[in-house]
Design an enzyme around this catalytic site. Sequence first.
Site, PDB file in Angstrom:
ATOM      1  CG  MET A 164      -2.020  -1.064   1.049  1.00 24.26           C
ATOM      2  SD  MET A 164      -3.333  -0.668   2.375  1.00 24.26           S
ATOM      3  CE  MET A 164      -2.475  -1.222   3.857  1.00 24.26           C
ATOM      4  CG  HIS A 165       3.485   2.446   3.055  1.00 28.42           C
ATOM      5  ND1 HIS A 165       4.550   2.303   4.165  1.00 28.42           N
ATOM      6  CD2 HIS A 165       2.478   2.832   3.650  1.00 28.42           C
ATOM      7  CE1 HIS A 165       3.974   2.660   5.307  1.00 28.42           C
ATOM      8  NE2 HIS A 165       2.722   2.980   5.250  1.00 28.42           N
ATOM      9  CB  ALA A 166       4.469   0.514  -3.461  1.00 30.60           C
TER      10      ALA A 166
END
Length: 250
Positions: free
Chosen positions: A230-232
């Site tokens: 999700m951070h990507a």
Amino acid sequence: MSAEKVVDLQFVAPQVVQIRMQDRTSKNTFSEALTEGLMGAFAQVERLPDCKVVVLTGYDNYFASGGTQEQLMNLSEGRGAFTDRAIYGLPLHCPVPVISAMQGHGIGGGFVLGMFADLVVLGRENIYTTNFMRYGFTPGMGATFILPQKLGLALATEMMLSANNYRGEELQQRGIPFPVVPRDRVLTHALELAQTLAEKPRVSLVAFKDHLSAPLRQALPATIAQEVEMHAVTFAQPEVRAKIATLFGA
């Protein structure tokens, strides 16, 4: 400031070790010195056969404040991941019970770090927040795993989605399953609890913690992998970089 100075480890009672985070320069954000100090302190605990319980605490009005602005900007530019220095799991993987004496504010990853302890004591007047979404990126540090476990799904979801600030007194009214006491009593309460634990045989404490923690230790990596994915996506948004630049510390 050196890691040795910003993280202090000492026996404060027979078989009770206190780890104090005290990076006053960074207000206990996860600076390099604080990160190295925490990792070193928990590694030292593993080499202390006389230690039965750890009390993790901060200084003055700060327990822990999460990532630094530089770290968040690096993540937004695709440099590294929060898993590079996995300090969030230190209390969970510590062989003896850990009590988070959250005598000060717990912010973002700092609040999550405290939740990975076996037992938690909060202060009525302090602010606790999972403020990741305030900057527009999804929660990390294992927040999406440990917060529902410790706070219940409904409250954890609200805290993470809203990114609002919550006083300890408000969380107490919401029914959290932790003691919430006046902030000047947090550490005392935690030490009293620690001394109760220290009356038990160390081998029993270690065995029982291992038993209780095993499901969490086994399940955590899958959630961490999902948070990194999700951070990507979310960190790459220009809006996120702008919010980190303008809102951090405000």
